[in-house]
Each structure stands twice: as structure tokens, then as C-alpha cells.
Scaffold this motif. Structure first.
Motif, PDB file in Angstrom:
ATOM      1  N   ARG A   1     -10.709  -0.864  -9.443  1.00  0.00           N
ATOM      2  CA  ARG A   1      -9.676  -1.892  -9.551  1.00  0.00           C
ATOM      3  C   ARG A   1      -9.423  -2.116 -11.033  1.00  0.00           C
ATOM      4  NH1 ARG A   1      -9.522  -8.183  -7.378  1.00  0.00           N
ATOM      5  NH2 ARG A   1      -7.250  -8.348  -7.509  1.00  0.00           N
TER       6      ARG A   1
ATOM      7  N   THR B   1     -10.278   6.529  -3.635  1.00  0.00           N
ATOM      8  CA  THR B   1     -10.245   7.993  -3.735  1.00  0.00           C
ATOM      9  C   THR B   1     -11.225   8.595  -2.744  1.00  0.00           C
ATOM     10  OG1 THR B   1      -9.682   7.876  -6.086  1.00  0.00           O
ATOM     11  CG2 THR B   1     -10.544   9.968  -5.260  1.00  0.00           C
TER      12      THR B   1
ATOM     13  N   GLN C   1       0.833  -1.187   0.000  1.00  0.00           N
ATOM     14  CA  GLN C   1       0.000   0.000   0.000  1.00  0.00           C
ATOM     15  C   GLN C   1       0.872   1.242   0.000  1.00  0.00           C
ATOM     16  OE1 GLN C   1      -3.060  -1.701   3.249  1.00  0.00           O
ATOM     17  NE2 GLN C   1      -3.702   0.253   2.350  1.00  0.00           N
TER      18      GLN C   1
ATOM     19  N   GLU D   1      -5.722  10.043  -2.973  1.00  0.00           N
ATOM     20  CA  GLU D   1      -5.786   8.730  -3.605  1.00  0.00           C
ATOM     21  C   GLU D   1      -4.877   7.782  -2.846  1.00  0.00           C
ATOM     22  OE1 GLU D   1      -6.786   9.567  -8.321  1.00  0.00           O
ATOM     23  OE2 GLU D   1      -4.830   8.802  -7.731  1.00  0.00           O
TER      24      GLU D   1
ATOM     25  N   ARG E   1      -3.369   3.836  -2.770  1.00  0.00           N
ATOM     26  CA  ARG E   1      -3.131   2.769  -3.737  1.00  0.00           C
ATOM     27  C   ARG E   1      -2.892   1.446  -3.039  1.00  0.00           C
ATOM     28  NH1 ARG E   1      -0.398   2.207  -9.080  1.00  0.00           N
ATOM     29  NH2 ARG E   1       0.736   0.219  -9.052  1.00  0.00           N
TER      30      ARG E   1
ATOM     31  N   SER F   1      -5.628  -1.452  -7.111  1.00  0.00           N
ATOM     32  CA  SER F   1      -6.839  -0.732  -6.746  1.00  0.00           C
ATOM     33  C   SER F   1      -6.472   0.636  -6.181  1.00  0.00           C
ATOM     34  CB  SER F   1      -7.633  -1.521  -5.710  1.00  0.00           C
ATOM     35  OG  SER F   1      -8.791  -0.809  -5.295  1.00  0.00           O
ATOM     36  N   THR F   2      -7.339   1.588  -6.446  1.00  0.00           N
ATOM     37  CA  THR F   2      -7.181   2.943  -5.921  1.00  0.00           C
ATOM     38  C   THR F   2      -8.443   3.338  -5.180  1.00  0.00           C
ATOM     39  OG1 THR F   2      -5.760   3.548  -7.794  1.00  0.00           O
ATOM     40  CG2 THR F   2      -6.701   5.339  -6.493  1.00  0.00           C
TER      41      THR F   2
END
Lengths: 114, 112
Positions: free
Chosen positions: B69, B78, B6, B20, B22, B75-76
Motif C-alpha cells: 500500500r 500481486t 478496483q 497485479e 489494484r 494498494s496492489t
């Protein structure tokens, strides 16, 4: 949706005492998993139970899965200071729109006094 | 990689800014979860991805939160117009189908 309830929320024990945390699901589970999170860390997988009535042991830890596959327990015999942390159960849904989704209980925070 | 990664590990942002977060899951893992954890609290489910199925977004607390994803991998998460109550550790986990979940180290988000 599926709910997994875990009790107690907190447990304080003296070193050497036993400890048990209980987990109940609102729906039948495919399997149940247990995780331990040390202070400042992230949850780490301990074990998975799949069969109805299953009992598994890891040294001083005993895990049980209920006959109806809706409840589970984790029992620690003779706690040690290294057992400190938060114990989570996580149930895997057996069906529905979120098939295969892990739902975590709220966790039991275990404190062990030396 | 060997585990779930991460980034960033820590993020301090001003109230009202977008952020954001990640998550790089373990290669080949089909399921990906996002959770939020406040200090001393349990895991608050946010969103669940499983293969090519529609994600389960039932845990997202408001429309300021979204996640995607891409390509079944990265995957992000937000968060738009961050608020102070968004401050927490955001944890990502991945698993192969219905096996054990592997967690990342988390992103500690502080909104000032």
C-alpha cells in the motif's frame, strides 16, 4: 488469532417465514457489523452494534449484540424474495496485534422460495 | 472517488504468469483489506493495512502472494506464478479507522 463463527451456513425458507443467523466470536469484540451480499454483488454494510446487549431494528431486521460482546444475531421477520443473499457478521477486535481489524464470519446463504 | 475502485474488473491469465490487482480506496480511509471469494463461498481474509502500522499478512495463502500500500492510499495485490486454484473474485475494502467497510466491485481472476 480471533475467529468468528457463523451459523447456519445455508438456510432455505418459504416466503413469509422468519430467518435467523448467529455469530460467535472467540474473543471479546469492540463492535460487530453486519453486511449483506446480493448474488453477483459485493458485501454492503447494514448496521453496527457497539454496546453490550444492544438491539437495533431496521424494518423487518432485528440485530442483537450479546451481553458479553462475543455473540450476535440477525433476525428477519416474514422474509421476502428481496432478502435473498449472503449475510455476514464481522467482528472488530478489541485488542491484540491486529487492533481494529474486522474479522468476517463465513456467512449464511439465505434462499427464499416464493 | 465516490467509492472503492478496483481494476481490472476481469482478468484472464495463463497458468504461471504474474498478475497485479489494484485497489483505490476511498480518500482518507485508513484501513484497507484484501479478501478472496470463490463461487458460493465466504470471504477469505488475505491482508489488512491500518495507517502506518505493519500490515497483518496472516491470511496470505503462500509466498506467491504479496501486497503493498503506497502512501497510505492505493494498494496492489500481486500473485506470482499463478495457479488454477488462484481463480476467484478478489475483493478490496476500505474503512475510516474502525468504521464500516466499503467494498469495491472486485476483480474476477481466471487462471487458464
Amino acid at each position: 488469532g480471533q475467529q468468528v463463527m457463523q451459523i447456519p451456513q445455508y438456510q432455505h425458507v418459504q416466503e413469509g417465514e422468519d430467518f435467523t443467523t448467529y455469530c460467535n466470536s472467540s474473543t471479546t469484540l469492540s463492535n460487530i457489523q453486519w453486511y449483506k451480499q446480493r448474488p453477483g454483488g459485493h458485501p454492503v454494510f447494514l448496521i453496527q452494534l457497539v454496546k453490550s446487549g444492544e438491539v437495533k431494528k431496521q424494518k423487518r431486521l432485528t440485530f442483537q449484540f450479546g451481553e458479553a460482546k462475543k455473540n450476535s444475531s440477525l433476525h428477519i421477520t416474514a422474509t421476502q424474495t428481496t432478502d435473498v443473499g449472503t449475510y455476514f457478521c464481522a467482528g472488530l477486535s478489541a485488542g491484540g496485534t491486529s487492533y481494529g481489524k474486522l474479522t468476517f464470519g463465513q456467512g449464511t446463504i439465505l434462499t427464499v422460495h416464493p | 472517488g465516490a467509492g472503492v475502485s478496483q481494476s481490472p474488473s476481469n482478468k484472464v491469465t495463463e497458468k504461471g504468469k504474474d498478475v497485479e490487482l489494484r485497489c483505490d480506496p476511498i480518500s482518507g480511509h485508513t484501513a484497507l483489506y484484501w479478501y478472496r471469494q470463490s463461487l458460493g463461498q465466504g470471504l477469505e481474509f488475505l491482508i489488512y493495512f491500518q495507517g502506518n502500522s505493519a500490515p497483518d499478512k496472516s491470511g496470505l495463502p503462500s509466498d506467491r502472494f504479496s501486497a503493498e500500500r503506497t502512501g497510505g492510499s492505493v494498494s496492489t495485490l500481486t500473485i506470482q506464478r499463478t495457479q488454477q486454484e488462484d481463480s476467484a473474485v478478489y475483493l478490496c475494502a476500505s474503512s475510516y479507522r474502525w468504521g464500516e467497510a466499503f467494498f469495491g466491485q472486485g476483480t474476477r481472476l481466471t487462471v487458464v
